[in-house]
Scaffold this motif. Structure first.
Motif, mmCIF file in Angstrom:
data_model
loop_
_atom_site.group_PDB
_atom_site.id
_atom_site.type_symbol
_atom_site.label_atom_id
_atom_site.label_comp_id
_atom_site.label_asym_id
_atom_site.label_seq_id
_atom_site.Cartn_x
_atom_site.Cartn_y
_atom_site.Cartn_z
ATOM 1 N N GLU A 204 0.706 -0.977 0.227
ATOM 2 C CA GLU A 204 0.088 0.134 -0.183
ATOM 3 C C GLU A 204 0.245 1.144 0.112
ATOM 4 O O GLU A 204 0.562 1.954 -0.312
ATOM 5 N N ALA A 205 2.007 1.425 1.119
ATOM 6 C CA ALA A 205 3.066 2.369 1.008
ATOM 7 C C ALA A 205 4.180 2.737 -1.148
ATOM 8 O O ALA A 205 4.799 3.559 -0.370
ATOM 9 N N GLY A 206 3.654 1.600 -1.777
ATOM 10 C CA GLY A 206 4.969 1.652 -2.623
ATOM 11 C C GLY A 206 6.121 1.183 -2.637
ATOM 12 O O GLY A 206 7.037 0.735 -3.824
ATOM 13 N N GLY A 207 5.834 -0.049 -1.416
ATOM 14 C CA GLY A 207 7.124 -0.867 -1.362
ATOM 15 C C GLY A 207 6.913 -2.359 -2.502
ATOM 16 O O GLY A 207 5.748 -2.642 -2.288
ATOM 17 N N GLN A 208 7.663 -2.892 -2.339
ATOM 18 C CA GLN A 208 7.892 -4.588 -3.367
ATOM 19 C C GLN A 208 8.267 -5.748 -2.216
ATOM 20 O O GLN A 208 8.704 -5.651 -1.241
ATOM 21 N N VAL A 209 7.067 -6.379 -1.787
ATOM 22 C CA VAL A 209 7.419 -7.333 -0.877
ATOM 23 C C VAL A 209 7.768 -8.856 -2.103
ATOM 24 O O VAL A 209 7.239 -9.304 -3.131
ATOM 25 N N GLN A 210 8.741 -9.157 -1.781
ATOM 26 C CA GLN A 210 9.649 -10.382 -2.504
ATOM 27 C C GLN A 210 9.740 -11.915 -2.457
ATOM 28 O O GLN A 210 9.675 -12.406 -2.791
ATOM 29 N N HIS A 211 9.449 -11.445 -1.380
ATOM 30 C CA HIS A 211 9.573 -12.587 -0.652
ATOM 31 C C HIS A 211 8.534 -12.941 0.709
ATOM 32 O O HIS A 211 8.739 -11.803 1.787
ATOM 33 N N GLY A 212 7.500 -13.681 0.864
ATOM 34 C CA GLY A 212 6.841 -14.074 1.898
ATOM 35 C C GLY A 212 5.108 -13.671 2.056
ATOM 36 O O GLY A 212 4.876 -13.126 1.170
ATOM 37 N N PRO A 213 4.775 -13.397 3.031
ATOM 38 C CA PRO A 213 5.239 -14.397 4.224
ATOM 39 C C PRO A 213 5.695 -15.745 4.595
ATOM 40 O O PRO A 213 5.194 -16.670 3.666
ATOM 41 N N HIS A 214 6.442 -16.181 4.552
ATOM 42 C CA HIS A 214 7.016 -17.254 4.993
ATOM 43 C C HIS A 214 7.431 -17.666 6.722
ATOM 44 O O HIS A 214 8.002 -16.984 7.482
ATOM 45 N N GLU A 215 7.416 -18.946 7.076
ATOM 46 C CA GLU A 215 7.699 -19.368 8.196
ATOM 47 C C GLU A 215 8.904 -20.362 8.567
ATOM 48 O O GLU A 215 9.225 -21.021 7.722
ATOM 49 N N VAL A 216 9.800 -19.836 9.655
ATOM 50 C CA VAL A 216 11.218 -20.165 9.839
ATOM 51 C C VAL A 216 11.331 -20.380 11.001
ATOM 52 O O VAL A 216 10.185 -20.237 11.703
ATOM 53 N N PRO A 217 12.660 -21.109 10.966
ATOM 54 C CA PRO A 217 12.257 -22.437 13.370
ATOM 55 C C PRO A 217 11.957 -20.620 13.661
ATOM 56 O O PRO A 217 13.188 -19.732 14.127
ATOM 57 N N GLY A 218 11.244 -21.659 14.957
ATOM 58 C CA GLY A 218 10.920 -20.783 15.623
ATOM 59 C C GLY A 218 9.464 -19.821 16.518
ATOM 60 O O GLY A 218 9.237 -18.948 16.976
ATOM 61 N N GLY A 219 9.162 -20.427 14.790
ATOM 62 C CA GLY A 219 7.414 -19.972 14.888
ATOM 63 C C GLY A 219 7.247 -18.585 14.593
ATOM 64 O O GLY A 219 5.793 -18.153 14.014
#
Length: 241
Positions: A204-219
């Protein structure tokens, strides 16, 4: 360090929830990012001497003696890009790089340090990640200079080993080879309350989501992105839905 301070400030205010304030540092056009009253980051334009104007975040490592540590960085095969310099009423800093070329700052503040926020407080940096050409040599460099401790290592298959490290017993960051970047650098993860809502704010603010959301170890969950000026950043937090 960015090509458009006001636009970057508006972006991170929306995405990270930071409030922005002009710094009042003599001779510097510098904007402070705050969580409540606590300063957590800063934004500035490119100095005229910088030729490669790629917007990016630089992290600070607190040290007891900036001059001595700058010498140790050079002796250990690193580079001192800016010799130790005083910022009146703020502290002393130097701009350096590790032997692989990843840049960071050395810093010692004036007076008593401000109380630390909780490590997972929204708006603070919750993880630091080095993308480099040789994480084993890089880890040895940081261990020797700053006494960082080796923590868990994770085999990521074709992507190689992801080596984490701790500082003063606290799980703090990781290192890996490559990371999809053409040059060694540190990537900083900003804590958020809701990773999905934060990812939506990035777009919404004009940026780019390149990857994710992804879960990582630790929750936790992570998102990697770029702001509208092209600086890489990441977000970390829980999933609420």
């Amino acid at each position: 360090m960015t090509s458009d301070v006001s636009a970057a400030a508006a972006f991170y205010a929306k995405v990270a929830g930071w409030s922005m304030a002009y710094s009042q540092i003599p001779g510097m056009d510098y904007t402070l990012a705050k969580v409540g009253k606590r300063q957590v980051a800063g934004l500035m334009g490119f100095p005229p001497a910088i030729k490669n104007k790629q917007p990016m975040w630089f992290g600070y490592i607190l040290v007891a003696d900036v001059d001595d540590m700058a010498k140790r960085v050079r002796d250990a095969g690193g580079t001192v890009h800016r010799e130790p310099t005083d910022i009146p009423n703020v502290g002393r800093f130097a701009v350096v790089a590790d032997p692989q070329g990843a840049m960071f700052m050395l810093f010692r503040g004036s007076g008593e340090p401000a109380p630390e926020l909780a490590a997972d407080a929204p708006g603070t940096v919750g993880w630091r990640e080095l993308h480099t050409t040789d994480w084993e040599e890089a880890l040895a460099f940081y261990q020797d200079l700053f006494a960082w401790e080796i923590s868990m290592a994770k085999d990521m298959g074709p992507m190689g080993v992801y080596q984490t490290f701790s500082v003063a017993g606290a799980w703090t960051g990781g290192m890996m080879k490559g990371g999809g970047s053409p040059y060694p650098h540190w990537l900083y993860y900003i804590n958020v309350d809701d990773i999905d809502a934060a990812a939506m704010r990035v777009a919404e603010a004009g940026g780019q989501v390149q990857h994710g959301p992804h879960e990582v170890p630790g929750g936790n969950w992570i998102v990697m992105g770029k702001d509208p000026q092209g600086a890489e950043f990441a977000l970390t937090g829980s999933r609420q839905t």
